[in-house]
Write a protein that holds these residues in place. Structure first.
Motif, PDB file in Angstrom:
ATOM      1  N   ARG A 149      24.735  54.716 -46.528  1.00 21.39           N
ATOM      2  CA  ARG A 149      26.081  53.863 -46.083  1.00 21.39           C
ATOM      3  C   ARG A 149      26.061  52.626 -46.847  1.00 21.39           C
ATOM      4  NH1 ARG A 149      24.247  53.778 -39.890  1.00 21.39           N
ATOM      5  NH2 ARG A 149      26.265  51.975 -40.146  1.00 21.39           N
ATOM      6  N   VAL A 150      24.868  52.029 -47.275  1.00 23.57           N
ATOM      7  CA  VAL A 150      25.107  50.458 -48.263  1.00 23.57           C
ATOM      8  C   VAL A 150      24.933  51.389 -48.804  1.00 23.57           C
ATOM      9  CG1 VAL A 150      23.700  48.995 -49.255  1.00 23.57           C
ATOM     10  CG2 VAL A 150      22.983  49.276 -46.476  1.00 23.57           C
ATOM     11  N   SER A 151      25.602  51.608 -50.347  1.00 22.10           N
ATOM     12  CA  SER A 151      25.581  52.286 -50.994  1.00 22.10           C
ATOM     13  C   SER A 151      27.320  52.247 -51.905  1.00 22.10           C
ATOM     14  CB  SER A 151      25.020  53.589 -51.831  1.00 22.10           C
ATOM     15  OG  SER A 151      25.452  54.789 -51.411  1.00 22.10           O
ATOM     16  N   PHE A 152      27.587  52.220 -50.297  1.00 26.18           N
ATOM     17  CA  PHE A 152      29.651  52.498 -50.585  1.00 26.18           C
ATOM     18  C   PHE A 152      29.718  50.432 -50.161  1.00 26.18           C
ATOM     19  CE2 PHE A 152      28.922  56.635 -48.575  1.00 26.18           C
ATOM     20  CZ  PHE A 152      30.044  57.297 -49.235  1.00 26.18           C
ATOM     21  N   SER A 153      29.313  49.829 -49.768  1.00 24.09           N
ATOM     22  CA  SER A 153      29.151  48.100 -50.157  1.00 24.09           C
ATOM     23  C   SER A 153      29.600  48.032 -51.411  1.00 24.09           C
ATOM     24  CB  SER A 153      28.684  47.886 -49.097  1.00 24.09           C
ATOM     25  OG  SER A 153      28.955  48.236 -47.850  1.00 24.09           O
ATOM     26  N   VAL A 154      29.147  49.035 -52.597  1.00 21.65           N
ATOM     27  CA  VAL A 154      29.086  47.840 -54.087  1.00 21.65           C
ATOM     28  C   VAL A 154      30.757  47.519 -54.338  1.00 21.65           C
ATOM     29  CG1 VAL A 154      28.156  48.343 -56.384  1.00 21.65           C
ATOM     30  CG2 VAL A 154      26.322  49.092 -54.127  1.00 21.65           C
ATOM     31  N   GLU A 155      31.335  48.911 -54.616  1.00 13.47           N
ATOM     32  CA  GLU A 155      32.008  48.838 -55.022  1.00 13.47           C
ATOM     33  C   GLU A 155      33.187  47.723 -54.386  1.00 13.47           C
ATOM     34  OE1 GLU A 155      34.211  52.155 -55.606  1.00 13.47           O
ATOM     35  OE2 GLU A 155      32.784  52.818 -57.195  1.00 13.47           O
ATOM     36  N   ASP A 156      32.701  48.152 -53.287  1.00 11.29           N
ATOM     37  CA  ASP A 156      34.032  46.979 -52.185  1.00 11.29           C
ATOM     38  C   ASP A 156      33.554  45.176 -52.302  1.00 11.29           C
ATOM     39  OD1 ASP A 156      34.706  49.016 -50.379  1.00 11.29           O
ATOM     40  OD2 ASP A 156      33.671  49.094 -49.334  1.00 11.29           O
ATOM     41  N   LEU A 157      32.018  45.208 -52.422  1.00 15.04           N
ATOM     42  CA  LEU A 157      31.713  44.187 -52.868  1.00 15.04           C
ATOM     43  C   LEU A 157      32.712  43.537 -53.876  1.00 15.04           C
ATOM     44  CD1 LEU A 157      27.885  44.258 -51.693  1.00 15.04           C
ATOM     45  CD2 LEU A 157      29.321  42.344 -50.838  1.00 15.04           C
ATOM     46  N   THR A 158      32.747  44.740 -55.099  1.00 15.03           N
ATOM     47  CA  THR A 158      33.374  43.786 -56.538  1.00 15.03           C
ATOM     48  C   THR A 158      34.441  43.535 -55.959  1.00 15.03           C
ATOM     49  OG1 THR A 158      31.302  45.145 -58.013  1.00 15.03           O
ATOM     50  CG2 THR A 158      33.132  44.350 -58.668  1.00 15.03           C
ATOM     51  N   ALA A 159      35.000  44.460 -55.339  1.00 18.08           N
ATOM     52  CA  ALA A 159      36.443  44.612 -55.222  1.00 18.08           C
ATOM     53  C   ALA A 159      36.674  43.183 -54.092  1.00 18.08           C
ATOM     54  CB  ALA A 159      37.114  45.393 -54.148  1.00 18.08           C
ATOM     55  N   ALA A 160      35.943  42.719 -53.464  1.00 25.08           N
ATOM     56  CA  ALA A 160      36.000  41.382 -53.113  1.00 25.08           C
ATOM     57  C   ALA A 160      36.141  39.996 -53.668  1.00 25.08           C
ATOM     58  CB  ALA A 160      35.185  41.793 -51.728  1.00 25.08           C
ATOM     59  N   ASP A 161      35.316  40.474 -54.536  1.00 24.99           N
ATOM     60  CA  ASP A 161      34.787  39.340 -55.494  1.00 24.99           C
ATOM     61  C   ASP A 161      35.285  39.501 -57.236  1.00 24.99           C
ATOM     62  OD1 ASP A 161      33.965  36.766 -57.091  1.00 24.99           O
ATOM     63  OD2 ASP A 161      32.098  36.556 -56.021  1.00 24.99           O
ATOM     64  N   PRO A 162      36.755  39.464 -57.570  1.00 23.16           N
ATOM     65  CA  PRO A 162      37.049  40.149 -58.979  1.00 23.16           C
ATOM     66  C   PRO A 162      35.802  39.409 -59.752  1.00 23.16           C
ATOM     67  CG  PRO A 162      38.421  40.176 -57.637  1.00 23.16           C
ATOM     68  CD  PRO A 162      37.399  39.504 -56.371  1.00 23.16           C
ATOM     69  N   SER A 163      35.624  38.038 -59.586  1.00 28.28           N
ATOM     70  CA  SER A 163      34.702  37.543 -61.090  1.00 28.28           C
ATOM     71  C   SER A 163      33.718  38.163 -60.912  1.00 28.28           C
ATOM     72  CB  SER A 163      34.531  35.864 -60.121  1.00 28.28           C
ATOM     73  OG  SER A 163      34.218  35.980 -59.512  1.00 28.28           O
ATOM     74  N   ASN A 209      28.797  38.160 -43.772  1.00 29.02           N
ATOM     75  CA  ASN A 209      29.755  38.439 -43.080  1.00 29.02           C
ATOM     76  C   ASN A 209      31.032  39.552 -43.483  1.00 29.02           C
ATOM     77  OD1 ASN A 209      29.822  36.242 -41.847  1.00 29.02           O
ATOM     78  ND2 ASN A 209      31.069  34.980 -42.524  1.00 29.02           N
ATOM     79  N   PHE A 210      30.786  39.831 -45.078  1.00 29.91           N
ATOM     80  CA  PHE A 210      31.426  41.261 -46.063  1.00 29.91           C
ATOM     81  C   PHE A 210      30.766  42.781 -45.334  1.00 29.91           C
ATOM     82  CE2 PHE A 210      31.957  44.683 -49.086  1.00 29.91           C
ATOM     83  CZ  PHE A 210      33.055  43.790 -49.391  1.00 29.91           C
ATOM     84  N   LEU A 211      28.992  42.525 -45.626  1.00 25.74           N
ATOM     85  CA  LEU A 211      28.315  43.387 -45.328  1.00 25.74           C
ATOM     86  C   LEU A 211      28.530  44.063 -43.186  1.00 25.74           C
ATOM     87  CD1 LEU A 211      25.527  43.194 -47.725  1.00 25.74           C
ATOM     88  CD2 LEU A 211      27.166  44.983 -47.884  1.00 25.74           C
ATOM     89  N   GLU A 212      28.174  42.705 -42.704  1.00 27.40           N
ATOM     90  CA  GLU A 212      28.768  43.561 -41.430  1.00 27.40           C
ATOM     91  C   GLU A 212      30.156  43.593 -41.259  1.00 27.40           C
ATOM     92  OE1 GLU A 212      26.998  40.582 -37.523  1.00 27.40           O
ATOM     93  OE2 GLU A 212      27.723  39.628 -39.055  1.00 27.40           O
ATOM     94  N   SER A 213      31.303  43.186 -41.041  1.00 30.16           N
ATOM     95  CA  SER A 213      32.599  44.112 -40.754  1.00 30.16           C
ATOM     96  C   SER A 213      32.220  45.443 -41.618  1.00 30.16           C
ATOM     97  CB  SER A 213      33.417  42.952 -42.072  1.00 30.16           C
ATOM     98  OG  SER A 213      33.188  42.703 -42.902  1.00 30.16           O
ATOM     99  N   ARG A 214      32.056  45.924 -42.215  1.00 28.52           N
ATOM    100  CA  ARG A 214      31.584  47.331 -42.556  1.00 28.52           C
ATOM    101  C   ARG A 214      30.401  48.237 -42.055  1.00 28.52           C
ATOM    102  NH1 ARG A 214      34.914  44.026 -45.271  1.00 28.52           N
ATOM    103  NH2 ARG A 214      36.074  44.541 -46.980  1.00 28.52           N
TER     104      ARG A 214
END
Length: 361
Positions: free
Chosen positions: A58-72, A151-156
């Motif tokens: 479940r947590v692994s799906f957050s990896v790409e989202d974390l990068t997308a949320a912070d493109p830097s 906040n990002f992880l909790e929302s997902r």
């Protein structure tokens, strides 16, 4: 995996450590750690392998989202069971994960930001441990990074929370905010003057903990100590951060006063200690890990006090990481080496770095 690992598991300092932060002569780093658990799943200590695998998935799906949320920045996930034992220890030596997290690697993973300033442990003592690191005394900056990730992880994912108890955690001491704020401090003068025992006692009475190099249950190698809060419940996050900052600033002033006392009262002895340590590091052919940290501490003190003027202070920070046993072994380029060979390689690495540092100034 090999290209990613080659960056993470080398002897280089993380990008966030390349420049000293506020009070950088004494405070090496600031850290925020948040303990979180998902709703409806047993804590890792009670979960079976299927449930641990479910959390990891479940947590692994957050990896790409974390990068997308912070493109830097980019985030990468490493499965503990898919990397070598030596590489797992390097993660500990770089303070990216904990001893507990690598003890049983199955169904445990680590998500790391490309600058190593943010890491997320999966299935440690809690389902998720978010950690953020900054250089110098910058707890508020570390808190901002951790809070954004939280906040990002909790929302997902949704985290287990009680109106009465706050965030639910495996250990009762983490209930409430689940927040541990800590600063890593180099306090050689207070050690030399025999004041650390009293400071530790007073800090405990104030609800703070002063621990060793790798946290709870470890020694203060190289005169490096971690100051952190003991209470996570009954205070909000900002109050915890401020309380740690108040005591950290007091320790900074006490260390500076102690250093001046040494200069005023024991200048010759202090200079002798510094130059002896420098001489050993500069010319030794074999150095143990623990001995190296003590010598590096004396040299860094000498740099900060102007006794040594031809070396940058970054040498100390770099060698704290670069001299760790598993990092040194990794630099043998996959050749298995014994303790004697490792101590010889460590000494060579340090000689070369000091020689390079001398030419940089």
């Amino acid at each position: 995996m090999e290209n990613e690992a080659s960056i993470l598991f080398d002897g280089q300092v993380p990008a966030w450590m390349e420049q000293p932060g506020p009070e950088g002569d004494i405070v090496l780093s600031s850290r925020i750690r948040l303990a979180r658990n998902l709703i409806g799943v047993p804590f890792p200590g009670q979960a079976d392998s299927g449930q641990l695998k479910q959390i990891e998935h479940r947590v692994s799906f957050s990896v790409e989202d974390l990068t997308a949320a912070d493109p830097s920045h980019q985030f990468k996930m490493f499965e503990m069971a898919s990397i070598t034992e030596q590489e797992r220890w390097i993660l500990v030596e770089k303070h990216l994960t904990s001893l507990k997290h690598i003890q049983y690697p199955s169904y445990r993973s680590l998500i790391v930001r490309d600058d190593n300033a943010v890491s997320i442990m999966i299935n440690e003592e809690d389902h998720i441990r978010i950690q953020s690191l900054t250089a110098g005394m910058n707890l508020k900056g570390a808190w901002q990074m951790a809070d954004e990730t939280d906040n990002f992880l909790e929302s997902r994912l949704g985290f287990a929370f009680s109106e009465n108890l706050g965030y639910l955690t495996s250990c009762p001491t983490n209930l409430g905010t689940g927040l541990r704020a800590s600063v890593m401090m180099h306090l050689p003068a207070l050690v030399l003057l025999g004041q650390m025992h009293r400071i530790i006692e007073v800090s405990t009475q104030l609800g703070m903990a002063i621990r060793g190099f790798y946290g709870e249950g470890t020694d203060a190698y190289g005169n490096v100590f971690q100051l952190s809060n003991q209470q996570t419940m009954g205070y909000n996050e900002q109050e915890i951060v401020n309380n740690v900052l108040i005591l950290a600033r007091q320790l900074v002033e006490q260390e500076r006063t102690a250093r001046q006392l040494l200069v005023n009262d024991s200048a010759v002895e202090l200079a002798d200690r510094v130059w002896r340590a420098y001489g050993i590091l500069r010319y030794a052919r074999s150095l143990s890990s623990q001995e190296t940290l003590g010598l590096l501490s004396a040299v860094r003190l000498g740099i900060d006090l102007g006794i040594i003027s031809h070396l940058p202070p970054e040498v100390f920070t770099e060698m704290i990481i670069g001299s760790r046993s598993c990092v040194v072994s990794q630099m043998a380029h996959d050749k298995k080496i014994d303790k004697v060979e490792r101590n010889c390689l460590r000494a060579k690495i340090i000689r070369d770095r000091i020689k390079g540092g001398e030419s940089d100034v």
